[in-house]
Design a protein around this motif. Structure first.
Motif, PDB file in Angstrom:
ATOM      1  N   GLU A  68       0.838  -1.208   0.000  1.00  0.00           N
ATOM      2  CA  GLU A  68       0.000   0.000   0.000  1.00  0.00           C
ATOM      3  C   GLU A  68       0.869   1.253   0.000  1.00  0.00           C
ATOM      4  O   GLU A  68       0.582   2.225  -0.707  1.00  0.00           O
ATOM      5  CB  GLU A  68      -0.923   0.006   1.212  1.00  0.00           C
ATOM      6  N   THR A  69       1.953   1.217   0.780  1.00  0.00           N
ATOM      7  CA  THR A  69       2.859   2.368   0.817  1.00  0.00           C
ATOM      8  C   THR A  69       3.525   2.580  -0.538  1.00  0.00           C
ATOM      9  O   THR A  69       3.629   3.714  -1.023  1.00  0.00           O
ATOM     10  CB  THR A  69       3.936   2.150   1.898  1.00  0.00           C
ATOM     11  N   CYS A  70       3.960   1.493  -1.160  1.00  0.00           N
ATOM     12  CA  CYS A  70       4.607   1.602  -2.474  1.00  0.00           C
ATOM     13  C   CYS A  70       3.652   2.183  -3.514  1.00  0.00           C
ATOM     14  O   CYS A  70       4.046   3.032  -4.328  1.00  0.00           O
ATOM     15  CB  CYS A  70       5.086   0.227  -2.942  1.00  0.00           C
ATOM     16  N   GLN A  71       2.403   1.726  -3.518  1.00  0.00           N
ATOM     17  CA  GLN A  71       1.432   2.244  -4.476  1.00  0.00           C
ATOM     18  C   GLN A  71       1.289   3.761  -4.330  1.00  0.00           C
ATOM     19  O   GLN A  71       1.259   4.492  -5.317  1.00  0.00           O
ATOM     20  CB  GLN A  71       0.069   1.580  -4.271  1.00  0.00           C
ATOM     21  N   ARG A  72       1.196   4.228  -3.093  1.00  0.00           N
ATOM     22  CA  ARG A  72       1.028   5.668  -2.856  1.00  0.00           C
ATOM     23  C   ARG A  72       2.260   6.439  -3.299  1.00  0.00           C
ATOM     24  O   ARG A  72       2.162   7.455  -3.994  1.00  0.00           O
ATOM     25  CB  ARG A  72       0.742   5.922  -1.369  1.00  0.00           C
ATOM     26  N   ILE A  73       3.450   5.968  -2.930  1.00  0.00           N
ATOM     27  CA  ILE A  73       4.688   6.676  -3.250  1.00  0.00           C
ATOM     28  C   ILE A  73       4.922   6.706  -4.755  1.00  0.00           C
ATOM     29  O   ILE A  73       5.250   7.753  -5.335  1.00  0.00           O
ATOM     30  CB  ILE A  73       5.885   6.034  -2.528  1.00  0.00           C
ATOM     31  N   ALA A  75       2.688   6.424  -7.131  1.00  0.00           N
ATOM     32  CA  ALA A  75       1.691   7.294  -7.764  1.00  0.00           C
ATOM     33  C   ALA A  75       2.084   8.760  -7.617  1.00  0.00           C
ATOM     34  O   ALA A  75       1.934   9.561  -8.544  1.00  0.00           O
ATOM     35  CB  ALA A  75       0.312   7.052  -7.149  1.00  0.00           C
ATOM     36  N   GLU A  76       2.624   9.124  -6.444  1.00  0.00           N
ATOM     37  CA  GLU A  76       3.050  10.513  -6.226  1.00  0.00           C
ATOM     38  C   GLU A  76       4.248  10.864  -7.113  1.00  0.00           C
ATOM     39  O   GLU A  76       4.342  11.986  -7.619  1.00  0.00           O
ATOM     40  CB  GLU A  76       3.381  10.728  -4.748  1.00  0.00           C
ATOM     41  N   ILE A  77       5.145   9.902  -7.297  1.00  0.00           N
ATOM     42  CA  ILE A  77       6.283  10.140  -8.186  1.00  0.00           C
ATOM     43  C   ILE A  77       5.794  10.358  -9.613  1.00  0.00           C
ATOM     44  O   ILE A  77       6.248  11.279 -10.317  1.00  0.00           O
ATOM     45  CB  ILE A  77       7.276   8.965  -8.121  1.00  0.00           C
ATOM     46  N   ASP A  81       6.251  13.743 -11.859  1.00  0.00           N
ATOM     47  CA  ASP A  81       6.872  13.724 -13.179  1.00  0.00           C
ATOM     48  C   ASP A  81       5.928  14.275 -14.244  1.00  0.00           C
ATOM     49  O   ASP A  81       6.335  15.057 -15.115  1.00  0.00           O
ATOM     50  CB  ASP A  81       7.274  12.295 -13.550  1.00  0.00           C
ATOM     51  N   SER A  82       4.658  13.853 -14.173  1.00  0.00           N
ATOM     52  CA  SER A  82       3.689  14.303 -15.168  1.00  0.00           C
ATOM     53  C   SER A  82       3.453  15.801 -15.059  1.00  0.00           C
ATOM     54  O   SER A  82       3.329  16.500 -16.069  1.00  0.00           O
ATOM     55  CB  SER A  82       2.367  13.551 -14.991  1.00  0.00           C
ATOM     56  N   ALA A  83       3.382  16.304 -13.813  1.00  0.00           N
ATOM     57  CA  ALA A  83       3.163  17.740 -13.621  1.00  0.00           C
ATOM     58  C   ALA A  83       4.332  18.544 -14.180  1.00  0.00           C
ATOM     59  O   ALA A  83       4.148  19.599 -14.806  1.00  0.00           O
ATOM     60  CB  ALA A  83       2.969  18.043 -12.132  1.00  0.00           C
ATOM     61  N   ARG A 279       0.312   7.886 -15.790  1.00  0.00           N
ATOM     62  CA  ARG A 279       1.648   8.029 -16.353  1.00  0.00           C
ATOM     63  C   ARG A 279       1.594   8.758 -17.688  1.00  0.00           C
ATOM     64  O   ARG A 279       0.758   8.475 -18.544  1.00  0.00           O
ATOM     65  CB  ARG A 279       2.303   6.651 -16.555  1.00  0.00           C
ATOM     66  N   LEU A 280       2.516   9.698 -17.855  1.00  0.00           N
ATOM     67  CA  LEU A 280       2.674  10.429 -19.109  1.00  0.00           C
ATOM     68  C   LEU A 280       1.361  11.041 -19.600  1.00  0.00           C
ATOM     69  O   LEU A 280       1.027  10.995 -20.782  1.00  0.00           O
ATOM     70  CB  LEU A 280       3.261   9.501 -20.182  1.00  0.00           C
TER      71      LEU A 280
END
Length: 322
Positions: A68-73, A75-77, A81-83, A279-280
């Motif tokens: 769960e932590t990995c999914q959140r981190i 997604a934030e990365i 990147d997208s922003a 992503r992208l």
């Protein structure tokens, strides 16, 4: 740190794919590399994340929490990147958007001139329809949905709440009386959205003190179109449960009156932008989503104007009580 993030990516993909070999194929690396990366991550954390046998994988308790932590981190990365990419790339190209017909006509189409002025290189193609849209198969960049989103492969961003109100025309209430409690609705002609269940629906509510309840309502008129239900309510055919974005003008000018205003008939339904991936995300898609979120906000304008309702009027011109 790079190795840790890479380990998170590999670990997350293993969980999602269900095996080391499937994860390797999706990531374009060998099963041996997947195994070594996973082992290095577990050694770094000092905990076993997955119990592995020759036939199956099972997350440990620590693994489930870390997933769960990995999914959140991750997604934030991806969002970061997208922003950053969106700020570097000028929005341009054709943007195809699917929108519910009535909401799109009332609340999105009027915004487009301002969007066009801000982003002149984006060509916008709107599809206003209440049919179910498959974004990927039909080639849409995004859709606006008014729904309670379930687990999906699509990404989503909440644009605005979808408050609901029970309402009726003043003429109907004069003729049939005004309900004092939700249970009184069972004695009224309620306008329902379908007829498969015998012209009946269940309306959930919350009392002024926060107690939840529900009432089964029935009526003689049913339609699966929002605009028709609104017009029937205006014509005095019965009591309707409507989204405030659809009836706020009528509540403001008094052609519709709120019923049981101290009760809340809201639900988990909200107004979302949904799109194929985070992503992208193309700049043209991101700026349109940002534009809608900015235009509506956590308290959209159709709810703000209801804070100062106008007095009721007798009836809409040309409409008699039924």
């Amino acid at each position: 740190m790079r190795d840790v993030v890479n380990g998170m990516v590999v670990f997350t993909k293993v969980v999602q794919a269900g095996s080391l070999s499937a994860a390797g194929r999706e990531l374009g690396i060998s099963t041996a590399v997947v195994s070594r990366t996973l082992a290095a991550l577990e050694a770094h954390l000092g905990a076993r994340l997955i119990n592995r046998t020759t036939r199956s994988l099972h997350l440990t308790d620590e693994g489930a929490s870390y997933y769960e932590t990995c999914q959140r981190i991750l997604a934030e990365i991806d969002e970061a990147d997208s922003a950053f990419t969106a700020r570097r790339v000028e929005p341009q190209g054709v943007l195809k958007v699917a929108i519910p017909a009535s909401f799109g006509h009332q609340h999105i189409a009027p915004l487009i001139p301002r969007f066009a002025e801000r982003y002149p290189k984006v060509a916008l193609a709107l599809s206003l329809s209440d049919r179910s849209i498959n974004l990927i198969e039909e080639g849409f960049d995004l859709a606006v949905r008014i729904a309670e989103l379930k687990d999906s492969s699509l990404a989503a961003r909440k644009l605005a709440p979808n408050r609901r109100v029970v309402c009726a025309s003043p003429a109907y209430l004069r003729q049939h009386g005004e309900p004092k409690t939700p249970q009184d609705l069972a004695q009224h002609n309620c306008l329902v959205a379908h007829w498969e269940q015998g012209f009946a629906m269940t309306w959930e509510y919350k009392s002024p003190v926060g107690k939840r309840g529900s009432i089964r309502v029935t009526g003689r008129y049913a339609c699966d179109n929002w605009e028709v239900l609104r017009e029937w309510a205006l014509a005095g055919l019965g009591i309707a449960l409507k989204s405030t974005w659809d009836v706020y003008r009528h509540l403001q000018d008094g052609t519709l009156a709120p019923v049981l205003p101290t009760y809340s008939f809201h639900s988990d339904v909200a107004i979302y932008a949904v799109y194929p991936h985070r992503r992208l995300l193309p700049a043209k898609t991101r700026v349109f989503i940002d534009f809608l979120a900015e235009s509506f906000g956590p308290e959209p304008y159709w709810d703000r104007v209801l804070s100062t309702p106008k007095p009721r009027i007798r009836a809409r011109a040309g409409v008699s009580a039924q």
